[in-house]
Write a protein that holds these residues in place. Sequence first.
Motif, PDB file in Angstrom:
ATOM      1  N   ASN A 251       0.732  -1.269  -0.083  1.00  7.53           N
ATOM      2  CA  ASN A 251      -0.007   0.143  -0.002  1.00  7.53           C
ATOM      3  C   ASN A 251       0.957   1.183   0.123  1.00  7.53           C
ATOM      4  O   ASN A 251       0.871   2.354  -0.639  1.00  7.53           O
TER       5      ASN A 251
ATOM      6  N   TYR B 292       0.943   4.028  -2.941  1.00  9.26           N
ATOM      7  CA  TYR B 292       0.840   5.666  -2.584  1.00  9.26           C
ATOM      8  C   TYR B 292       1.626   6.459  -2.927  1.00  9.26           C
ATOM      9  O   TYR B 292       1.357   7.492  -3.726  1.00  9.26           O
TER      10      TYR B 292
ATOM     11  N   ASP C   1       0.726  -5.802   4.937  1.00 10.05           N
ATOM     12  CA  ASP C   1      -0.491  -4.957   4.731  1.00 10.05           C
ATOM     13  C   ASP C   1      -1.520  -5.818   5.185  1.00 10.05           C
ATOM     14  O   ASP C   1      -1.860  -7.165   4.731  1.00 10.05           O
TER      15      ASP C   1
ATOM     16  N   VAL D  77      -5.303  -3.932   4.841  1.00  9.83           N
ATOM     17  CA  VAL D  77      -6.229  -3.529   4.403  1.00  9.83           C
ATOM     18  C   VAL D  77      -6.115  -3.390   2.901  1.00  9.83           C
ATOM     19  O   VAL D  77      -4.887  -3.197   2.347  1.00  9.83           O
ATOM     20  N   SER D  78      -7.069  -2.991   2.084  1.00  8.68           N
ATOM     21  CA  SER D  78      -7.006  -2.678   0.873  1.00  8.68           C
ATOM     22  C   SER D  78      -6.384  -1.329   0.330  1.00  8.68           C
ATOM     23  O   SER D  78      -6.333  -0.691   1.580  1.00  8.68           O
TER      24      SER D  78
ATOM     25  N   GLU E 225      -7.670   0.839  -1.380  1.00 14.04           N
ATOM     26  CA  GLU E 225      -8.691   1.880  -1.055  1.00 14.04           C
ATOM     27  C   GLU E 225      -8.896   2.349   0.374  1.00 14.04           C
ATOM     28  O   GLU E 225      -8.939   3.621   0.540  1.00 14.04           O
ATOM     29  N   GLN E 226      -8.950   1.453   1.033  1.00 14.96           N
ATOM     30  CA  GLN E 226      -8.662   1.846   2.758  1.00 14.96           C
ATOM     31  C   GLN E 226      -7.893   2.539   3.140  1.00 14.96           C
ATOM     32  O   GLN E 226      -7.804   3.516   3.923  1.00 14.96           O
ATOM     33  N   TYR E 227      -6.582   1.932   2.630  1.00 15.36           N
ATOM     34  CA  TYR E 227      -5.387   2.883   3.031  1.00 15.36           C
ATOM     35  C   TYR E 227      -5.539   4.461   2.545  1.00 15.36           C
ATOM     36  O   TYR E 227      -4.837   5.160   3.215  1.00 15.36           O
TER      37      TYR E 227
ATOM     38  N   ALA F 190      -7.918   6.327   1.792  1.00 21.50           N
ATOM     39  CA  ALA F 190      -8.890   6.871   2.635  1.00 21.50           C
ATOM     40  C   ALA F 190      -8.198   7.304   4.047  1.00 21.50           C
ATOM     41  O   ALA F 190      -8.499   8.597   4.509  1.00 21.50           O
ATOM     42  N   LEU F 191      -7.500   6.477   4.813  1.00 23.46           N
ATOM     43  CA  LEU F 191      -7.087   6.722   5.908  1.00 23.46           C
ATOM     44  C   LEU F 191      -5.856   7.613   5.758  1.00 23.46           C
ATOM     45  O   LEU F 191      -5.912   8.529   6.741  1.00 23.46           O
TER      46      LEU F 191
ATOM     47  N   GLN G  29      -7.487  11.189   5.396  1.00 22.29           N
ATOM     48  CA  GLN G  29      -8.053  11.684   6.502  1.00 22.29           C
ATOM     49  C   GLN G  29      -6.884  12.113   7.817  1.00 22.29           C
ATOM     50  O   GLN G  29      -7.096  12.884   8.659  1.00 22.29           O
TER      51      GLN G  29
END
Length: 531
Positions: free
Chosen positions: A123, A127, A517, A519-520, A522-524, A526-527, A530
């Motif tokens: 992830n 990123y 890793d 989480v997906s 997409e979840q990573y 989003a975190l 935020q």
Amino acid sequence: MLPNLDTALLWLQQHPQAVQHFKRGLERETLRFLPDKHLALTPHPTQLGSALCHPWITTDFAESLMEFVTPVREKAGELTDFLWDLHRFSLQHMGKERFWPMSMPCFINNESDIVLAQYGSSNLAQYKTLYREGLRNRYGALMQTIAGIHYNFSFDQPYWQRRFPELTEAQQQDQLSVRYFNLIRNYLRYGWVIPYLFGASPAICSCFLQGRQTQIPFEQSAHGFLYLPYATSLRLSDLGYTTDTQSNLGINYNQLSQYTASLRAATRRPEPQFQAIDQAINQADGQSGKQKAKTYRQLNANVLQSEAEFYAQIRPKRVTLPGERAVAALERGGIQYVEVRSLDVNPYSAVGISEQQIYFLDLFMLWCELAEAPPLGDSEQQCCRKNWNKVILAGRKPQQTIGVGCDENEYSLQAMGEAIFDDLLQLAAVVDCVGQEQGYVQICRELRQAFADPNLTLSAKVLADCQQLGIAAFAERQAEKFKQAFLSQPYRTLSEQQLQQAVQDSVRQQQAIEQADEVSFEQYLALQNQA
């Protein structure tokens, strides 16, 4: 005309041991290129380890844009020796490729040929690559292949203890941030001396424009390249690391809380121009009709995807903890060091920067800290940018003038530069007496002459060589000379075994990150958005 240094100089002369040590680190960017002078399109060599995890050898925007990072050192020679060893080791695994010795990129036939830096399947890796995808979509890939030198600087703890002996340790930490912002404000006001002295990009290959419109009134040389007769650093111009969307961010350099608040706001404020890029595209499976994973074009549609996208001439920094944002690190512990980002690659140095330049930057950072800098408002920031642009585009122009703040009066750039060096010479005399390294006074005397004779500046020398040979032939000559020197001389501070161990360790670290890793992506993402 300049801030008064008398009180601070008296303190320094009474406490010379305060400047016995300076702490610096370097980051050098350079493109890999082929014997035909075109950009190398090969992946980052696997023999150099993981670009994600290697502590010293990585990539910046593209697979072909390498970045060498040194640890913090207290001697300039140790920094350049460390860079030497990284260059030497890398060239052993690059075949016929060499390092482009200039800031502005070599021949790139098509912008779409530039391959974004790849860091693996984790992830974190995705990123980092997506951030670069955002840069490409926002500013174009060519701009992102411009190379530079970053000089990271801090005063050691004994300096601050002598500077503020009456303060507790906690108060001293707060005062550190106050003083580093003082340094930054002086840098923004007077740091144009750096492109004047060390700017090394007065010309560009005509292919760099690739049909883009520019208001810069270029002249064309007999060799076909574009240049401005008195330019110093086109890398710092509107063609390089400046953008319209960042010109009015309102970043505050007066207090830490205001700086972090203004920078965080820029990473959270949507930008219509970037919203139009379409952050994600939903792809449908034509056969099954099932939704596929989203294809992202940027981290988010905000003014800045992250703090790293803020292209300032200088930035306050603190080493981040794993997963920590740069702003959060500053809020946690205050400013730890400053990152100077205005240095072009020096094409006469095999590692892109000379010890002479490091010594000058040491003194200039000291001057910027000691000289009192009043608060800097938005309007004066704009005036400072005008001064920088004057120097960037026409710093060597005869009788060039420069402003001070938003004063309507203009002053001789030569007189202003010589006045700054009058102060630097006094600081140099103290540092020469107590420092680990000697020669600061001599370096000041040598560099000061460039204000009386602009032909002594780095940009004048580069332009003269390019006019004689052409950019391609000049760069080719320097690159080949440096490659032969690297490969024919021994390592200076590292060993082959240490470098091979770093490669192996980096590969294992990347594998561990990928396996951890949970989480997906997409979840990573989003975190992260935020945070």
